[in-house]
Every structure is written in C-alpha cells, then in structure tokens.
Design a protein around this motif. Sequence first.
Motif, PDB file in Angstrom:
ATOM      1  N   HIS A   1      -2.429   5.683 -10.492  1.00  0.00           N
ATOM      2  CA  HIS A   1      -2.287   4.965  -9.229  1.00  0.00           C
ATOM      3  C   HIS A   1      -3.596   5.032  -8.454  1.00  0.00           C
ATOM      4  O   HIS A   1      -4.169   6.102  -8.270  1.00  0.00           O
ATOM      5  CB  HIS A   1      -1.142   5.562  -8.396  1.00  0.00           C
ATOM      6  CG  HIS A   1       0.193   5.350  -9.015  1.00  0.00           C
ATOM      7  ND1 HIS A   1       0.785   6.280  -9.853  1.00  0.00           N
ATOM      8  CD2 HIS A   1       1.052   4.295  -8.953  1.00  0.00           C
ATOM      9  CE1 HIS A   1       1.952   5.826 -10.266  1.00  0.00           C
ATOM     10  NE2 HIS A   1       2.141   4.619  -9.725  1.00  0.00           N
TER      11      HIS A   1
ATOM     12  N   TYR B   1      -1.902   0.568  -6.162  1.00  0.00           N
ATOM     13  CA  TYR B   1      -1.419  -0.189  -7.303  1.00  0.00           C
ATOM     14  C   TYR B   1      -1.572   0.635  -8.562  1.00  0.00           C
ATOM     15  O   TYR B   1      -2.269   1.644  -8.587  1.00  0.00           O
ATOM     16  CB  TYR B   1      -2.160  -1.515  -7.436  1.00  0.00           C
ATOM     17  CG  TYR B   1      -3.659  -1.373  -7.531  1.00  0.00           C
ATOM     18  CD1 TYR B   1      -4.293  -1.227  -8.746  1.00  0.00           C
ATOM     19  CD2 TYR B   1      -4.434  -1.389  -6.367  1.00  0.00           C
ATOM     20  CE1 TYR B   1      -5.666  -1.094  -8.833  1.00  0.00           C
ATOM     21  CE2 TYR B   1      -5.812  -1.255  -6.441  1.00  0.00           C
ATOM     22  CZ  TYR B   1      -6.428  -1.105  -7.665  1.00  0.00           C
ATOM     23  OH  TYR B   1      -7.789  -0.971  -7.730  1.00  0.00           O
ATOM     24  N   GLU B   2      -0.914   0.189  -9.596  1.00  0.00           N
ATOM     25  CA  GLU B   2      -0.931   0.906 -10.862  1.00  0.00           C
ATOM     26  C   GLU B   2      -2.075   0.410 -11.748  1.00  0.00           C
ATOM     27  O   GLU B   2      -2.346  -0.782 -11.822  1.00  0.00           O
ATOM     28  CB  GLU B   2       0.396   0.714 -11.602  1.00  0.00           C
ATOM     29  CG  GLU B   2       1.573   1.367 -10.909  1.00  0.00           C
ATOM     30  CD  GLU B   2       2.847   1.225 -11.710  1.00  0.00           C
ATOM     31  OE1 GLU B   2       3.793   1.959 -11.412  1.00  0.00           O
ATOM     32  OE2 GLU B   2       2.884   0.369 -12.627  1.00  0.00           O
ATOM     33  N   GLN B   3      -2.703   1.374 -12.361  1.00  0.00           N
ATOM     34  CA  GLN B   3      -3.782   1.064 -13.299  1.00  0.00           C
ATOM     35  C   GLN B   3      -3.377   1.591 -14.676  1.00  0.00           C
ATOM     36  O   GLN B   3      -3.066   2.774 -14.819  1.00  0.00           O
ATOM     37  CB  GLN B   3      -5.087   1.728 -12.847  1.00  0.00           C
ATOM     38  CG  GLN B   3      -6.174   1.706 -13.879  1.00  0.00           C
ATOM     39  CD  GLN B   3      -6.609   0.271 -14.196  1.00  0.00           C
ATOM     40  OE1 GLN B   3      -6.674  -0.566 -13.298  1.00  0.00           O
ATOM     41  NE2 GLN B   3      -6.835  -0.001 -15.465  1.00  0.00           N
TER      42      GLN B   3
ATOM     43  N   THR C   1      -0.364   5.672 -16.902  1.00  0.00           N
ATOM     44  CA  THR C   1      -0.454   4.891 -15.677  1.00  0.00           C
ATOM     45  C   THR C   1      -1.099   5.737 -14.590  1.00  0.00           C
ATOM     46  O   THR C   1      -0.663   6.852 -14.316  1.00  0.00           O
ATOM     47  CB  THR C   1       0.935   4.426 -15.200  1.00  0.00           C
ATOM     48  OG1 THR C   1       1.524   3.615 -16.219  1.00  0.00           O
ATOM     49  CG2 THR C   1       0.821   3.622 -13.913  1.00  0.00           C
TER      50      THR C   1
ATOM     51  N   THR D   1      -5.895   3.259  -4.998  1.00  0.00           N
ATOM     52  CA  THR D   1      -5.950   2.429  -3.798  1.00  0.00           C
ATOM     53  C   THR D   1      -7.203   1.574  -3.888  1.00  0.00           C
ATOM     54  O   THR D   1      -8.134   1.910  -4.633  1.00  0.00           O
ATOM     55  CB  THR D   1      -5.996   3.279  -2.526  1.00  0.00           C
ATOM     56  OG1 THR D   1      -7.216   4.020  -2.526  1.00  0.00           O
ATOM     57  CG2 THR D   1      -4.821   4.234  -2.459  1.00  0.00           C
TER      58      THR D   1
ATOM     59  N   LYS E   1       2.810   3.234  -0.932  1.00  0.00           N
ATOM     60  CA  LYS E   1       3.265   2.027  -0.233  1.00  0.00           C
ATOM     61  C   LYS E   1       2.428   1.788   1.010  1.00  0.00           C
ATOM     62  O   LYS E   1       1.999   0.656   1.282  1.00  0.00           O
ATOM     63  CB  LYS E   1       4.742   2.183   0.138  1.00  0.00           C
ATOM     64  CG  LYS E   1       5.313   0.962   0.859  1.00  0.00           C
ATOM     65  CD  LYS E   1       6.801   1.177   1.152  1.00  0.00           C
ATOM     66  CE  LYS E   1       7.374  -0.049   1.865  1.00  0.00           C
ATOM     67  NZ  LYS E   1       8.820   0.128   2.170  1.00  0.00           N
TER      68      LYS E   1
ATOM     69  N   ASP F   1      -1.163   0.513   0.118  1.00  0.00           N
ATOM     70  CA  ASP F   1      -1.238  -0.635  -0.780  1.00  0.00           C
ATOM     71  C   ASP F   1      -1.830  -0.222  -2.133  1.00  0.00           C
ATOM     72  O   ASP F   1      -2.697  -0.899  -2.682  1.00  0.00           O
ATOM     73  CB  ASP F   1      -2.086  -1.750  -0.161  1.00  0.00           C
ATOM     74  CG  ASP F   1      -1.942  -3.072  -0.930  1.00  0.00           C
ATOM     75  OD1 ASP F   1      -0.899  -3.249  -1.590  1.00  0.00           O
ATOM     76  OD2 ASP F   1      -2.883  -3.888  -0.880  1.00  0.00           O
TER      77      ASP F   1
ATOM     78  N   ARG G   1      -8.368  -4.377  -8.975  1.00  0.00           N
ATOM     79  CA  ARG G   1      -6.946  -4.650  -9.122  1.00  0.00           C
ATOM     80  C   ARG G   1      -6.694  -5.456 -10.387  1.00  0.00           C
ATOM     81  O   ARG G   1      -7.380  -6.418 -10.692  1.00  0.00           O
ATOM     82  CB  ARG G   1      -6.431  -5.423  -7.908  1.00  0.00           C
ATOM     83  CG  ARG G   1      -4.906  -5.648  -7.934  1.00  0.00           C
ATOM     84  CD  ARG G   1      -4.459  -6.431  -6.719  1.00  0.00           C
ATOM     85  NE  ARG G   1      -4.640  -5.670  -5.495  1.00  0.00           N
ATOM     86  CZ  ARG G   1      -3.755  -4.785  -5.020  1.00  0.00           C
ATOM     87  NH1 ARG G   1      -2.644  -4.565  -5.705  1.00  0.00           N
ATOM     88  NH2 ARG G   1      -3.988  -4.135  -3.913  1.00  0.00           N
ATOM     89  N   GLY G   2      -5.713  -4.983 -11.151  1.00  0.00           N
ATOM     90  CA  GLY G   2      -5.338  -5.676 -12.374  1.00  0.00           C
ATOM     91  C   GLY G   2      -6.196  -5.338 -13.580  1.00  0.00           C
ATOM     92  O   GLY G   2      -5.912  -5.809 -14.685  1.00  0.00           O
TER      93      GLY G   2
END
Length: 432
Positions: free
Chosen positions: A66, A41-43, A64, A68, A36, A39, A129-130
């Motif tokens: 994680h 995110y999940e990959q 999954t 940064t 958190k 920031d 990201r994404g």
Amino acid sequence: MRNKTKIGLILFLMATAAVTLFAGCIGEMDAEEFLKDKDAYEQIVTYYSNGGYFDGTKSITEKTIHYTPDSYVVGDFEDVQNISVAKADNEFGGWYYAELDNENKPVKDKDGNVIVTDKPVDFSVTIKRGEHWYICAEWIPNIKVDVVLVTDDGGDVHDRNNKTYKNGEIMFSLNFQQGFAIIETTEPTIKVTDYTFTQYFYDEECTQRVLGNIPMPEGEKPANPVIYVKYIKGSWNVVRDYKGVRQMLLGLNSGNYYFSNMSEDKTIDCSAMTPVALRQNEAGARIEGNGFTIKNLSYNVVNTAVQVGGTYSLFGSFGSECVVRGLTFDGVTINATMAREVSLYAISAGGADGAVIEDVAFKNVKLSITTNTNVTNIGKDGDDYNVDNWLLGGAGSTDAAFLDRFKGLTVESGKLIMTYNGVTKEYDYPVV
C-alpha cells in the motif's frame, strides 16, 4: 549479471527506516482508516525467483504493497521485505527489475525465463498509481578462486609461522565480491621464507599472467576457477617498473634481479627514470629478464662524473659472477661532454671468464661524445677513430671479438657520434 552489487539490500534498509518514520505520524489511526484518509492505493509486486524458490516450492509469487501518492510503503512493507527466497549453492544478491515490453509486461528469453536488467530495485521511490513492478532475484554462486602454488624448483614453501604449503596444491582461496575476486597482483597474499613471490598466472606453466581482478564465471553451477601463484627459490629483487630497473642498475655489483610485471607486452619504459651514472666496476649481479624489454635508457656524462684515465660503460664490465639472461635493451642513449681523457664504452668494457650472457640483445644504442681531448678506446680528431671498439671490448679487443666470445649477446643497431673541437662525425653499427 554477476557483477552486480548487493545495493538492493541496502535500499531495503533505507526503505524500512522511512516506514518507521512514517508510521510514527499515523498516531492511533488504524491502517484501514489511514489508507482511506490518505487516498492510498494498492501496488502489486510480482517476484521471480530466477532459478530459486519461494517457500521451497514456488518460482513466482506476488505481494500487495500500500502506497500513498507522495510517500513510501505504508504499514505492510516489512512483510514484503522478508519474503523467503532461496537457491541451492547460491547467496541472495538483491532484487533487480525485469525487462519490460511495450505493454509493460516481462520479456522472456527463448527458454521462458524472465530477462533481468542491471537496475536494482529501489523500494524507497514513490510509486506511480497503477504501476506494477516485476522484479527478479539475483544470485551469487558460492564459489571461490583456488590459488595453486607453483615453485620454480618444485619445492614446498613455509610461511613465517612455519606452516608448509606444498607445490601443486591449493595455497589459499579468494572470495568473490561484487562479481570479481579482488587480487593484489604485485604483492603476495602469503609471505614465505626461502622463496620470493613473482606474480599470478592463469596457467600452470606460468605464461598467461593475471593482470587484474578475476571476473566471476558464468553458468548455473560453475566450478571454482583456478589460478597459479609462482614463487622462485632464494631472495630476489623483483623488477616490475622503471623504478625497479633503476634499483638494478645501481646494484649491479651483486644481488639477484627477476623481471616480472603486469604489462601486456613485457616492456618497461624508462623515459621517466632518474638517470644513474655509468659504471667502472665489474658487474656481479644475477639478472633473469624473462623476455622483457627495457626501453629508453638515457645517460648524461660530464667531467665531474668521471676520473682521468677511468673506464666507463653501462655495465662497467661483466664479472666472473655476472649472469644476464633473457633481456632486451631497446634505446640506450649516452651523451658525454668530456674534457678529460677516459675510455667510454656504450655497453661493457670487458667480460671475464665465467660470465654468463644468454639471450641478451641491444638495439638503437647511441654513444654521443663531445670532447676536445683523446677518448682512449676511440681516438681523437686527426687520428683515425677506432670505430670497432666503442660498444664492447676493452684494451686490445674489438666489438666483433667480444660478440664472438659471448655468443648470447647481440647488438642489432647503434650509432657513434664524435664531436671534436666542433667537428662532428657519425658512424653506424653495423657498417652499412
């Protein structure tokens, strides 16, 4: 795909090291707080077994990870790295990216299998990201190259520890590395006594030579490829290049010479060879040319290299123990500058009873003599040059008589150039 390296495994280890360093910076913060705060995110990574299975059942699985924005895998990389995948009769060869379409979805072939690229997965790179990774397992079949022994006389061989290897049976096997079985084509893997290694072949008849490393065969369950290693009875000098030709020409008194090399057209170009002297003595060597061609032999003869009254030629003369078979000479040039009376022949000054000359050919032979004295077998200016006795023969003989006697020897073309006191005359063989 089978020539890929196992670089994926190395990259896994690199990434693991990066995770360890990163984790040390987290301190007492737990994973959820860290994600958190950074920031993260999940990959999503989708794994395709490419013919194998995950946990013995599934052909596709997802994990999954994680990330940064500016760092590597966080926290759960080890779990992703240690995913269990296996395929019968194969070794894991690393992860490779799947081919993607314009919508970043895996492309499949007509059988529904995901198409694998040649690009290994680098788990250490920063993930956008994404972004969704689709990756495929690479497999290396558990096969080897079986090397079968062939001897020219059908006999068995023994190594230096007296281990026996039987003709027609597997002598040893080669492992595949990075998609190839690595082989030293000019050196024996196993040294034996009483026989000499020649080279490796793809066929039992030993006509299709192995010229380099052996690629891994395609197919789901390929059989072990087979090649053949040939040994010949006795102790031989194997002629593979122009250095071997030079050794042979220096050792024509005796010895065994066997032509066997890696060239596609069985040709050895001797343009770069350091010249050797013409010979006076009888040749007693055994030469098995095996259909090879020696090209561009060159000799330069001066007074200091000859004795008055001597007789010189490429072979000296074929002695009673001499054997020459299956060899072509294309381009033999002898340039002689003489002020001493000698006999000069291009090929041989004679042939003894018992000499074996079979399937030996000469073409583009040139004997160029610059002199101010008599050349015994040819003559001198003012006389009619004896142009029938410069290639072969000896006293009282002619080229034609020599060739009639040794029918295994042929001369396709030649040129005699006589320069006496500045006047040059040229003669072709055969006479046009």
